[in-house]
Design a protein around this motif. Structure first.
Motif, PDB file in Angstrom:
ATOM      1  N   UNK A   1      -4.017  -3.485   1.646  1.00  0.00           N
ATOM      2  CA  UNK A   1      -2.901  -2.320   1.147  1.00  0.00           C
ATOM      3  C   UNK A   1      -2.257  -1.734   2.382  1.00  0.00           C
ATOM      4  N   UNK A   2      -1.177  -1.224   1.741  1.00  0.00           N
ATOM      5  CA  UNK A   2      -0.106  -0.567   2.761  1.00  0.00           C
ATOM      6  C   UNK A   2       0.187   0.841   2.150  1.00  0.00           C
ATOM      7  N   UNK A   3       0.595   1.731   3.243  1.00  0.00           N
ATOM      8  CA  UNK A   3       1.147   2.953   2.545  1.00  0.00           C
ATOM      9  C   UNK A   3       2.379   2.670   2.162  1.00  0.00           C
ATOM     10  N   UNK A   4       2.847   3.201   0.888  1.00  0.00           N
ATOM     11  CA  UNK A   4       4.329   3.282   0.379  1.00  0.00           C
ATOM     12  C   UNK A   4       4.844   4.450   0.282  1.00  0.00           C
ATOM     13  N   UNK A   5       4.000   5.729  -0.032  1.00  0.00           N
ATOM     14  CA  UNK A   5       4.786   6.715   0.271  1.00  0.00           C
ATOM     15  C   UNK A   5       3.758   8.045   0.104  1.00  0.00           C
ATOM     16  N   UNK A   6       4.068   9.126   0.948  1.00  0.00           N
ATOM     17  CA  UNK A   6       3.199  10.306   0.882  1.00  0.00           C
ATOM     18  C   UNK A   6       3.928  11.432   0.037  1.00  0.00           C
ATOM     19  N   UNK A   7       3.027  11.666  -0.960  1.00  0.00           N
ATOM     20  CA  UNK A   7       3.572  12.811  -2.001  1.00  0.00           C
ATOM     21  C   UNK A   7       2.850  14.008  -1.639  1.00  0.00           C
ATOM     22  N   UNK A   8       3.027  14.825  -2.723  1.00  0.00           N
ATOM     23  CA  UNK A   8       2.585  16.486  -2.571  1.00  0.00           C
ATOM     24  C   UNK A   8       1.198  16.493  -2.660  1.00  0.00           C
ATOM     25  N   UNK A   9       0.557  17.545  -2.590  1.00  0.00           N
ATOM     26  CA  UNK A   9      -0.946  17.965  -2.619  1.00  0.00           C
ATOM     27  C   UNK A   9      -1.855  16.937  -1.946  1.00  0.00           C
ATOM     28  N   UNK A  10      -1.690  16.415  -0.860  1.00  0.00           N
ATOM     29  CA  UNK A  10      -2.443  15.590  -0.220  1.00  0.00           C
ATOM     30  C   UNK A  10      -2.961  14.333  -0.728  1.00  0.00           C
ATOM     31  N   UNK A  11      -1.841  13.996  -1.515  1.00  0.00           N
ATOM     32  CA  UNK A  11      -2.073  12.542  -2.249  1.00  0.00           C
ATOM     33  C   UNK A  11      -1.013  11.506  -1.491  1.00  0.00           C
ATOM     34  N   UNK A  12      -1.601  10.200  -1.236  1.00  0.00           N
ATOM     35  CA  UNK A  12      -0.859   9.150  -0.876  1.00  0.00           C
ATOM     36  C   UNK A  12      -0.559   8.023  -1.709  1.00  0.00           C
ATOM     37  N   UNK A  13       0.350   7.091  -1.891  1.00  0.00           N
ATOM     38  CA  UNK A  13       0.720   6.106  -2.765  1.00  0.00           C
ATOM     39  C   UNK A  13       0.708   4.895  -1.987  1.00  0.00           C
ATOM     40  N   UNK A  14      -0.611   3.930  -2.362  1.00  0.00           N
ATOM     41  CA  UNK A  14      -0.462   2.792  -1.650  1.00  0.00           C
ATOM     42  C   UNK A  14      -0.098   1.691  -2.560  1.00  0.00           C
ATOM     43  N   UNK A  15       0.196   0.653  -1.914  1.00  0.00           N
ATOM     44  CA  UNK A  15       0.768  -0.562  -2.549  1.00  0.00           C
ATOM     45  C   UNK A  15      -0.328  -1.820  -2.273  1.00  0.00           C
ATOM     46  N   UNK A  16      -1.056  -2.254  -3.350  1.00  0.00           N
ATOM     47  CA  UNK A  16      -2.127  -2.912  -3.243  1.00  0.00           C
ATOM     48  C   UNK A  16      -2.023  -4.253  -4.104  1.00  0.00           C
ATOM     49  N   UNK A  17      -2.800  -5.250  -3.791  1.00  0.00           N
ATOM     50  CA  UNK A  17      -2.703  -6.526  -4.718  1.00  0.00           C
ATOM     51  C   UNK A  17      -3.026  -5.961  -6.165  1.00  0.00           C
ATOM     52  N   UNK A  18      -2.490  -6.812  -7.067  1.00  0.00           N
ATOM     53  CA  UNK A  18      -2.581  -6.251  -8.346  1.00  0.00           C
ATOM     54  C   UNK A  18      -4.190  -6.396  -9.150  1.00  0.00           C
ATOM     55  N   UNK A  19      -4.283  -5.744  -9.868  1.00  0.00           N
ATOM     56  CA  UNK A  19      -5.985  -5.679 -10.613  1.00  0.00           C
ATOM     57  C   UNK A  19      -6.081  -6.765 -11.718  1.00  0.00           C
ATOM     58  N   UNK A  20      -4.851  -7.126 -11.996  1.00  0.00           N
ATOM     59  CA  UNK A  20      -4.528  -8.201 -13.153  1.00  0.00           C
ATOM     60  C   UNK A  20      -5.134  -9.234 -12.745  1.00  0.00           C
ATOM     61  N   UNK A  21      -6.254  -9.586 -13.551  1.00  0.00           N
ATOM     62  CA  UNK A  21      -6.982 -10.960 -13.154  1.00  0.00           C
ATOM     63  C   UNK A  21      -7.109 -12.138 -14.368  1.00  0.00           C
ATOM     64  N   UNK A  22      -6.070 -11.948 -15.122  1.00  0.00           N
ATOM     65  CA  UNK A  22      -5.892 -12.878 -16.439  1.00  0.00           C
ATOM     66  C   UNK A  22      -5.030 -13.994 -16.067  1.00  0.00           C
ATOM     67  N   UNK A  23      -4.620 -14.648 -14.831  1.00  0.00           N
ATOM     68  CA  UNK A  23      -3.686 -15.560 -14.595  1.00  0.00           C
ATOM     69  C   UNK A  23      -2.298 -15.271 -14.492  1.00  0.00           C
ATOM     70  N   UNK A  24      -2.142 -13.895 -14.338  1.00  0.00           N
ATOM     71  CA  UNK A  24      -0.834 -13.401 -14.594  1.00  0.00           C
ATOM     72  C   UNK A  24      -0.002 -13.632 -13.077  1.00  0.00           C
ATOM     73  N   UNK A  25       0.913 -13.064 -12.857  1.00  0.00           N
ATOM     74  CA  UNK A  25       2.002 -13.248 -11.882  1.00  0.00           C
ATOM     75  C   UNK A  25       1.110 -12.607 -10.412  1.00  0.00           C
ATOM     76  N   UNK A  26       0.906 -13.780  -9.427  1.00  0.00           N
ATOM     77  CA  UNK A  26       0.036 -13.621  -8.312  1.00  0.00           C
ATOM     78  C   UNK A  26       1.048 -12.739  -7.391  1.00  0.00           C
TER      79      UNK A  26
END
Length: 337
Positions: A1-26
């Motif tokens: 994962x990597x940090x994408x953006x810091x938001x309000x109220x002590x919340x951070x937005x992370x960029x992570x591998x997709x949770x899609x496990x049905x053979x979709x776009x890797x």
């Protein structure tokens, strides 16, 4: 994962591998909102499945309402586009809607056969409103996607643009002026931007935080005193405000000016919380000291905005946290060992 953006109220937005496990776009990626609050850090608040990717042909850019998409090759003038739909809304730690306090950045790109021009807009909360700077980034400018730009604590901005031989560093000041320095990317790469007005550069073997333009920030000539219980006193601050201090019209600039300039090794963050229509709490956290005892200090300023648009100091408190094995790890007025 990597940090994408810091938001309000002590919340951070992370960029992570997709949770899609049905053979979709890797190459698909998820964005997750995670709490950073003490005692709650690491908790996943919400996940947007497949909201991003690892290709890099588009990026998510912060706006007042959330993250919107800016494409790499759309050649649009306004970035982000005014009618861009919100892909990732801001949320608070409970998962409800949130809205950040503080400035939001946007740009206008005008291309030409030679140089082209760039207009940087900084949208602050009223009464500060919008400040704009128009300048030419220089020859062989390649305006791909969103310009890398952030607001600075003193009411200006810092940005980088790419050209044929490397990067250019741009520093905008609250008085409307812009300075530019060209960087040879065969030696150095701009790895990060610091809202104090500095750039993080590296060459693959080492990195440094540099301030190539010098510090023209207006600071308060006095300093705050701290009582034993952590109470902050700003003796004479009203005299400086009445004399026309420019930083008195912006809560972030106010807190930054009163706290004083950080040392080149120090890291500063400033968070704004709106307490009411005209009341704000601004928290300045300084860390990365050359100190084997104190890890960080935190000063909270309670400010009110008068009818003339200038901010006044109501109260404040100071705390500190300690280095590992040198005392308390939370913020309090207790001494470190």
């Amino acid at each position: 994962p990597s940090i994408y953006e810091l938001g309000p109220d002590d919340v951070v937005y992370l960029h992570v591998d997709s949770s899609i496990d049905d053979g979709g776009d890797e190459l698909a990626a998820d964005i997750i909102a995670v709490s950073l609050a003490e005692g709650d850090a690491g908790r996943e608040i919400e996940r947007w499945v497949g909201a991003s990717d690892w290709i890099g042909d588009s990026e998510l850019v912060p706006t007042r309402d959330g993250l919107v998409v800016v494409g790499c090759c759309d050649h649009v003038v306004e970035r982000p586009a005014p009618d861009a739909g919100v892909r990732i809304p801001w949320v608070d730690r409970s998962g409800g809607p949130a809205q950040p306090a503080g400035p939001v950045m946007r740009v206008e790109v005008q291309t030409s056969a030679e140089h082209g021009s760039l207009t940087v807009h900084r949208d602050d909360d009223p009464p500060v409103g919008t400040r704009s700077w128009t300048f030419e980034p220089g020859e062989q400018w390649q305006p791909r996607g969103m310009v890398r730009v952030i607001p600075t604590f003193d009411g200006g901005f810092i940005a980088t643009t790419w050209h044929g031989g490397g990067s250019r560093l741009h520093r905008g000041w609250a008085d409307g002026s812009v300075l530019t320095i060209e960087l040879d990317d065969s030696f150095l790469f701009v790895a990060g931007l610091d809202p104090v007005g500095r750039f993080l550069v590296d060459n693959g073997d080492w990195f440094a935080r540099v301030e190539p333009f010098g510090d023209r920030t207006e600071y308060w000539a006095g300093r705050y005193d701290v009582d034993d219980d952590g109470t902050v006193r700003l003796t004479g601050i009203d005299d400086a405000i009445d004399a026309g201090a420019g930083w008195a019209r912006d809560p972030v600039a106010f807190a930054n000016a009163v706290t004083g300039p950080p040392e080149v090794n120090e890291i500063r963050t400033i968070d704004v919380q709106r307490l009411g229509d005209e009341r704000f709490r601004v928290v300045v956290t300084d860390s990365n000291f050359f100190d084997d005892s104190v890890a960080a200090t935190r000063t909270a300023f309670d400010l009110r905005r008068d009818a003339d648009g200038r901010f006044r100091f109501d109260s404040g408190d100071w705390t500190q946290s300690c280095q590992p094995n040198r005392g308390h790890q939370d913020f309090s007025t207790d001494l470190c060992r």
